[in-house]
Each structure stands twice: as structure tokens, then as C-alpha cells.
Design an enzyme around this catalytic site. Structure first.
Site, PDB file in Angstrom:
ATOM      1  N   HIS A   1       0.373   1.779   6.596  1.00 39.61           N
ATOM      2  CA  HIS A   1      -0.475   2.340   5.881  1.00 39.61           C
ATOM      3  C   HIS A   1      -0.723   1.919   4.447  1.00 39.61           C
ATOM      4  O   HIS A   1       0.317   1.526   3.778  1.00 39.61           O
ATOM      5  CB  HIS A   1      -0.004   3.879   5.735  1.00 39.61           C
ATOM      6  CG  HIS A   1      -1.026   4.961   5.245  1.00 39.61           C
ATOM      7  ND1 HIS A   1      -1.296   5.144   4.091  1.00 39.61           N
ATOM      8  CD2 HIS A   1      -1.636   5.911   6.038  1.00 39.61           C
ATOM      9  CE1 HIS A   1      -2.316   6.198   4.389  1.00 39.61           C
ATOM     10  NE2 HIS A   1      -2.336   6.512   5.273  1.00 39.61           N
ATOM     11  N   PRO A   2      -1.997   2.060   4.053  1.00 37.28           N
ATOM     12  CA  PRO A   2      -2.271   1.135   2.647  1.00 37.28           C
ATOM     13  C   PRO A   2      -1.890   2.213   1.294  1.00 37.28           C
ATOM     14  O   PRO A   2      -2.179   1.650   0.325  1.00 37.28           O
ATOM     15  CB  PRO A   2      -3.785   0.922   2.912  1.00 37.28           C
ATOM     16  CG  PRO A   2      -4.256   2.149   3.634  1.00 37.28           C
ATOM     17  CD  PRO A   2      -3.132   2.112   4.737  1.00 37.28           C
ATOM     18  N   CYS A   3      -1.365   3.020   1.532  1.00 38.78           N
ATOM     19  CA  CYS A   3      -1.255   3.906   0.634  1.00 38.78           C
ATOM     20  C   CYS A   3      -0.471   3.496  -0.697  1.00 38.78           C
ATOM     21  O   CYS A   3      -0.568   3.781  -1.985  1.00 38.78           O
ATOM     22  CB  CYS A   3      -0.713   5.570   0.817  1.00 38.78           C
ATOM     23  SG  CYS A   3       0.705   5.522   1.463  1.00 38.78           S
ATOM     24  N   HIS A   4       0.806   2.632  -0.233  1.00 39.49           N
ATOM     25  CA  HIS A   4       1.483   2.128  -1.464  1.00 39.49           C
ATOM     26  C   HIS A   4       1.085   0.511  -1.821  1.00 39.49           C
ATOM     27  O   HIS A   4       1.836   0.036  -2.562  1.00 39.49           O
ATOM     28  CB  HIS A   4       2.931   1.988  -0.872  1.00 39.49           C
ATOM     29  CG  HIS A   4       3.325   3.593  -0.760  1.00 39.49           C
ATOM     30  ND1 HIS A   4       3.481   4.596  -1.586  1.00 39.49           N
ATOM     31  CD2 HIS A   4       3.875   4.295   0.375  1.00 39.49           C
ATOM     32  CE1 HIS A   4       4.119   5.686  -1.191  1.00 39.49           C
ATOM     33  NE2 HIS A   4       4.189   5.211  -0.045  1.00 39.49           N
TER      34      HIS A   4
END
Length: 239
Positions: A182-185
Site C-alpha cells: 500500500h502506497p500510503c506511507h
């Protein structure tokens, strides 16, 4: 890039630089350009048929690990029949010491195939790693099996976000189910990685894509040869 994000134009430039190195190494990366749902052309990277031997059930014995080590040794030496009995025994002893003294070795006798895709996320303005994983018979790995294949030191670090870091999502271009880091961080990670020693930001001689992939790829068994380091001044990809 000072905020850790990347624009689409820089992503395209980065992957072209990436492919120049990859083509020289012949390491299997491909550049794909296909139309998405909106009939717009999208460019992304693909690495197919990466084979990994995984401990996906957590029950592999030291003896089985030893068998795999012996098999790998025979592959490396080309099954040289001229080796003496003494040489065989000595090699086996060394291998056994390595196996029995490394409980975290991520090998198991379960051969799996991984396909990796690197796609630009317009929502987060960062690259995103998608991957598929299946057994020899074509059966897809479950999310839990994928998590158990993550090296133990990464599992410990990511334990509190294990189900949000690796998720199952529809591939944004192909429309098929894939796993995703997941690219959120990603922006926060890259903001720290791209800082210079004095705390300022510099994008000179930096390839964002290589710096990012060498940091997150090993979580799911994807490492870059050291030759890619020439694209990133002061950054050394994992080998």
C-alpha cells in the site's frame, strides 16, 4: 519531490533510466505500455516468473532445509562427479552448520512464482508495487501465506500494520486481483530517504524509483543488483 512524492513525468523518466540498466544486465524487467479503463496509455514495469522457495506453512524442518541447501549446492557446482567422498562430506558439514544455525532462513520446499508490477499511483503521486504469487500448480497464495513468506525481521517491524501494508487490490490497469504494497506511507519514507547528510533535500543524481524499490522490494523478495546504484548517488540498493 521535496515532499516525498513524484510526478508522472518524473516517473516515466525514472523507469526509462531503470530499463537502461536492466537491459544491460538482462535481468528480466519489461516495459509495458497499455490502455487503461479510460483508454489512456499507461506505462509500467513488469518482472515475470520470479521463482522463490518459501516457508508458507511454517512447518518446514531443519532436515528439509538441509535437503534444499544440498540441492542448491549441486546446482551451483554443476553436479561435478569428480568430487571425492571427502569433499562431499566436508561440503555437507558446512551446509548443515549454515542451516542449523540460521533459524530464520526463508526457504521451505514450496516453490512459488511471483510476478512484480511497478505502477504509478496518481492518487498518492508515488510508484506502487503490485505482485501476484502462486504455487507450482497455479493455485494463488492467500494473503496469510504471503505474509508468512515475508522475512522475519520485516515481519517484526510491520507487525502492527501487517494487513494494511500488504493488501489485495484490483490492478489499476489490468483489472485483475493482485497483492499490493500500500502506497500510503511511501511519501513519508521517501522524504527521509532523499534527504542529504545536512538535512536538506536534493534530487540531483537521484533515481527515485530505484531508491524506493531497493527499500520496499525486499519485503516481498524483490531485490536489485548493485549495478542500479549508479542511478542513485549515495544510495546503495539491496543485493
Amino acid at each position: 519531490m521535496a515532499d516525498g512524492t513524484l510526478c508522472g513525468e518524473d516517473f516515466d523518466r525514472n523507469i526509462l533510466e531503470f530499463m537502461q540498466v536492466s537491459d544491460s544486465l538482462k535481468d528480466g524487467w519489461e516495459l509495458q505500455r497499455v490502455k487503461n479503463y479510460s483508454q489512456q496509455f499507461c506505462t509500467f514495469l513488469v518482472k515475470r516468473n520470479t521463482l522463490r522457495v518459501l516457508d508458507v506453512d511454517g512447518t518446514t524442518s531443519a532436515r528439509r532445509l538441509l535437503e534444499i541447501k544440498h540441492w542448491r549446492m549441486s546446482e551451483d557446482v554443476g553436479n561435478d562427479e569428480r568430487r571425492t567422498k571427502e569433499e562431499e562430506d566436508k561440503a555437507g558439514s558446512v551446509i548443515e552448520d549454515v542451516v542449523l544455525n540460521q533459524p530464520d532462513v526463508q526457504t521451505a520446499g514450496v516453490l512459488c512464482r511471483f510476478d512484480y508490477h511497478i505502477v504509478f499511483s496518481s492518487s498518492y503521486s508515488v510508484p506502487t508495487l503490485y505482485f501476484s504469487a502462486c504455487h507450482e500448480d497455479g493455485k494463488l497464495l492467500s494473503l496469510d501465506e504471503v505474509w508468512r513468506s515475508v522475512p522475519s525481521h520485516h515481519q517484526e517491524r510491520l507487525q502492527n500494520e501487517r494487513w494494511s501494508f500488504i493488501t489485495q487490490q484490483e490492478h489499476p490497469i489490468l483489472g485483475r486481483p493482485f497483492f499490493q504494497l500500500h502506497p500510503c506511507h511511501t511519501a513519508d519514507l521517501m522524504k527521509n530517504l532523499l534527504k542529504t547528510n545536512d538535512g536538506t533535500f536534493s534530487a540531483s543524481h537521484q533515481n527515485y524509483l530505484v531508491t524506493w524499490l531497493s527499500s520496499v522490494g525486499p519485503v516481498v523478495g524483490l531485490s536489485l543488483p548493485l549495478e542500479f546504484a549508479k542511478l542513485c548517488k549515495g544510495t546503495t540498493p539491496s543485493s
